[in-house]
Motif scaffolding. Sequence first.
Motif, PDB file in Angstrom:
ATOM      1  N   MET B   1      -0.459  -4.108   5.229  1.00  0.00           N
ATOM      2  CA  MET B   1      -0.449  -4.042   3.763  1.00  0.00           C
ATOM      3  C   MET B   1      -1.796  -4.446   3.162  1.00  0.00           C
ATOM      4  SD  MET B   1       1.519  -3.133   1.327  1.00  0.00           S
ATOM      5  CE  MET B   1       2.848  -3.472   0.215  1.00  0.00           C
ATOM      6  N   GLU B   2      -2.434  -5.421   3.774  1.00  0.00           N
ATOM      7  CA  GLU B   2      -3.737  -5.866   3.257  1.00  0.00           C
ATOM      8  C   GLU B   2      -4.784  -4.763   3.425  1.00  0.00           C
ATOM      9  OE1 GLU B   2      -4.179  -8.600   1.407  1.00  0.00           O
ATOM     10  OE2 GLU B   2      -1.995  -8.685   1.695  1.00  0.00           O
ATOM     11  N   ASP B   3      -4.684  -4.036   4.552  1.00  0.00           N
ATOM     12  CA  ASP B   3      -5.610  -2.920   4.767  1.00  0.00           C
ATOM     13  C   ASP B   3      -5.406  -1.843   3.703  1.00  0.00           C
ATOM     14  OD1 ASP B   3      -6.619  -4.174   6.927  1.00  0.00           O
ATOM     15  OD2 ASP B   3      -5.615  -2.930   8.439  1.00  0.00           O
ATOM     16  N   LEU B   4      -4.146  -1.570   3.392  1.00  0.00           N
ATOM     17  CA  LEU B   4      -3.830  -0.564   2.379  1.00  0.00           C
ATOM     18  C   LEU B   4      -4.395  -0.978   1.023  1.00  0.00           C
ATOM     19  CD1 LEU B   4      -2.394   1.935   1.281  1.00  0.00           C
ATOM     20  CD2 LEU B   4      -0.275   0.602   1.187  1.00  0.00           C
ATOM     21  N   LYS B   5      -4.238  -2.237   0.675  1.00  0.00           N
ATOM     22  CA  LYS B   5      -4.748  -2.718  -0.626  1.00  0.00           C
ATOM     23  C   LYS B   5      -6.274  -2.614  -0.678  1.00  0.00           C
ATOM     24  CE  LYS B   5      -0.890  -5.864  -1.446  1.00  0.00           C
ATOM     25  NZ  LYS B   5      -0.452  -7.264  -1.551  1.00  0.00           N
ATOM     26  N   ASN B  73      -1.162  -4.388  -6.230  1.00  0.00           N
ATOM     27  CA  ASN B  73       0.116  -4.712  -5.577  1.00  0.00           C
ATOM     28  C   ASN B  73       1.172  -3.642  -5.839  1.00  0.00           C
ATOM     29  OD1 ASN B  73      -0.582  -7.091  -4.293  1.00  0.00           O
ATOM     30  ND2 ASN B  73      -0.013  -8.388  -6.027  1.00  0.00           N
ATOM     31  N   THR B  74       1.313  -3.227  -7.098  1.00  0.00           N
ATOM     32  CA  THR B  74       2.365  -2.256  -7.431  1.00  0.00           C
ATOM     33  C   THR B  74       2.037  -0.873  -6.857  1.00  0.00           C
ATOM     34  OG1 THR B  74       1.326  -1.834  -9.589  1.00  0.00           O
ATOM     35  CG2 THR B  74       3.109  -3.460  -9.516  1.00  0.00           C
ATOM     36  N   MET B  75       0.761  -0.541  -6.825  1.00  0.00           N
ATOM     37  CA  MET B  75       0.378   0.749  -6.223  1.00  0.00           C
ATOM     38  C   MET B  75       0.679   0.746  -4.723  1.00  0.00           C
ATOM     39  SD  MET B  75      -3.215   1.794  -8.150  1.00  0.00           S
ATOM     40  CE  MET B  75      -3.391   3.387  -7.346  1.00  0.00           C
ATOM     41  N   ALA B  76       0.322  -0.334  -4.066  1.00  0.00           N
ATOM     42  CA  ALA B  76       0.555  -0.426  -2.614  1.00  0.00           C
ATOM     43  C   ALA B  76       2.051  -0.402  -2.305  1.00  0.00           C
ATOM     44  CB  ALA B  76      -0.093  -1.692  -2.065  1.00  0.00           C
ATOM     45  N   ASP B  77       2.832  -1.139  -3.103  1.00  0.00           N
ATOM     46  CA  ASP B  77       4.292  -1.155  -2.896  1.00  0.00           C
ATOM     47  C   ASP B  77       4.866   0.255  -3.035  1.00  0.00           C
ATOM     48  OD1 ASP B  77       4.271  -3.852  -2.490  1.00  0.00           O
ATOM     49  OD2 ASP B  77       4.923  -4.376  -4.521  1.00  0.00           O
ATOM     50  N   PHE B  78       4.392   0.980  -4.039  1.00  0.00           N
ATOM     51  CA  PHE B  78       4.886   2.344  -4.286  1.00  0.00           C
ATOM     52  C   PHE B  78       4.583   3.256  -3.097  1.00  0.00           C
ATOM     53  CE2 PHE B  78       4.130   6.655  -6.115  1.00  0.00           C
ATOM     54  CZ  PHE B  78       5.422   6.920  -6.552  1.00  0.00           C
ATOM     55  N   ILE B  79       3.372   3.153  -2.579  1.00  0.00           N
ATOM     56  CA  ILE B  79       2.987   3.992  -1.431  1.00  0.00           C
ATOM     57  C   ILE B  79       3.901   3.712  -0.237  1.00  0.00           C
ATOM     58  CG2 ILE B  79       1.165   4.414   0.281  1.00  0.00           C
ATOM     59  CD1 ILE B  79      -0.855   3.781  -2.031  1.00  0.00           C
ATOM     60  N   VAL B  80       4.103   2.439   0.034  1.00  0.00           N
ATOM     61  CA  VAL B  80       4.944   2.052   1.185  1.00  0.00           C
ATOM     62  C   VAL B  80       6.382   2.553   0.991  1.00  0.00           C
ATOM     63  CG1 VAL B  80       5.946   0.083   2.406  1.00  0.00           C
ATOM     64  CG2 VAL B  80       3.517   0.076   1.790  1.00  0.00           C
ATOM     65  N   GLU B  81       6.903   2.377  -0.240  1.00  0.00           N
ATOM     66  CA  GLU B  81       8.280   2.808  -0.524  1.00  0.00           C
ATOM     67  C   GLU B  81       8.428   4.322  -0.395  1.00  0.00           C
ATOM     68  OE1 GLU B  81       9.120   1.319  -4.411  1.00  0.00           O
ATOM     69  OE2 GLU B  81       8.926  -0.773  -3.766  1.00  0.00           O
ATOM     70  N   GLU B  82       7.494   5.051  -0.953  1.00  0.00           N
ATOM     71  CA  GLU B  82       7.580   6.510  -0.921  1.00  0.00           C
ATOM     72  C   GLU B  82       7.452   7.044   0.505  1.00  0.00           C
ATOM     73  OE1 GLU B  82       8.113   8.830  -3.636  1.00  0.00           O
ATOM     74  OE2 GLU B  82       8.897   6.883  -4.261  1.00  0.00           O
ATOM     75  N   LYS B  83       6.594   6.424   1.291  1.00  0.00           N
ATOM     76  CA  LYS B  83       6.428   6.880   2.670  1.00  0.00           C
ATOM     77  C   LYS B  83       7.654   6.533   3.501  1.00  0.00           C
ATOM     78  CE  LYS B  83       1.542   7.556   2.908  1.00  0.00           C
ATOM     79  NZ  LYS B  83       0.251   7.303   3.523  1.00  0.00           N
ATOM     80  N   ALA B  84       8.294   5.420   3.163  1.00  0.00           N
ATOM     81  CA  ALA B  84       9.520   5.042   3.876  1.00  0.00           C
ATOM     82  C   ALA B  84      10.634   6.044   3.574  1.00  0.00           C
ATOM     83  CB  ALA B  84       9.942   3.634   3.469  1.00  0.00           C
ATOM     84  N   LYS B  85      10.676   6.502   2.320  1.00  0.00           N
ATOM     85  CA  LYS B  85      11.684   7.494   1.927  1.00  0.00           C
ATOM     86  C   LYS B  85      11.484   8.799   2.689  1.00  0.00           C
ATOM     87  CE  LYS B  85      12.153   6.142  -2.899  1.00  0.00           C
ATOM     88  NZ  LYS B  85      11.797   6.588  -4.254  1.00  0.00           N
TER      89      LYS B  85
END
Lengths: 138, 87
Positions: B1-5, B73-85
């Motif tokens: 997650m830190e790398d993504l941010k 933070n919110t952008m990174a969370d969104f990316i992770v959530e969308e990719k999980a979907k």
Amino acid sequence: MIITKENIQDYIPQRPPFVMIDNLLEASGDYFKTDFRILPDNIFVENGKLREFAMIENIAQSSSVGLANAKKYSAKEKPEGYLGAVSKLKLYGLPVVNDRIHTAIKLIAQLDNMFLLKGETWVNDKKLMECEVKLVAV
Amino acid sequence: MEDLKYELKRQIIEELKLEDIKPEDIQDDAPLIGDGLGLDSIDALELVVLLEKYHGVKIMDEEIGKKVLTSINTMADFIVEEKAKAT
């Protein structure tokens, strides 16, 4: 031809002599194509050539007409909005009087009533200008 | 997650041509629009493009956009959530 010169002002807030578009020729999804003939009495003609800012205006007005035609936002009786930004502009040449320029627009992104579009202007097979514009419909 | 941010910060700086700002200067929870990074609401369009271009995720409406484009933070969370979907 989708919208002709006679009706184009229903889709943009500009009025003569500031109208820099003639017809909406094509519209397919997020792509629009317009044309505009450079007349000798165009107020932005200087030394027989259309000035750069009028070409940007052509791209902006082409974008507005395409978006309004595609109903990309809740249009009021008369469309209103503003040009928020111009970026990545490249100028290769200026059209001369009596040229008919063709402008191709692609909608890149939309966030509610804000739009990012890429425009390219051509005369015959020569590209004259490309840029990105951000439009806000109000 | 830190790398993504960190990647997001680097991409925002590059796409919005934020000269004189380094990824380290952007706080994970600082507002991106207005105070904080100082982007205006029209700049948000570039963030929408960036998310699709680099991360393959789309913001489909304004309400989601307002939430997602709040901070790194919110952008990174969104990316992770969308990719999980998508998996």
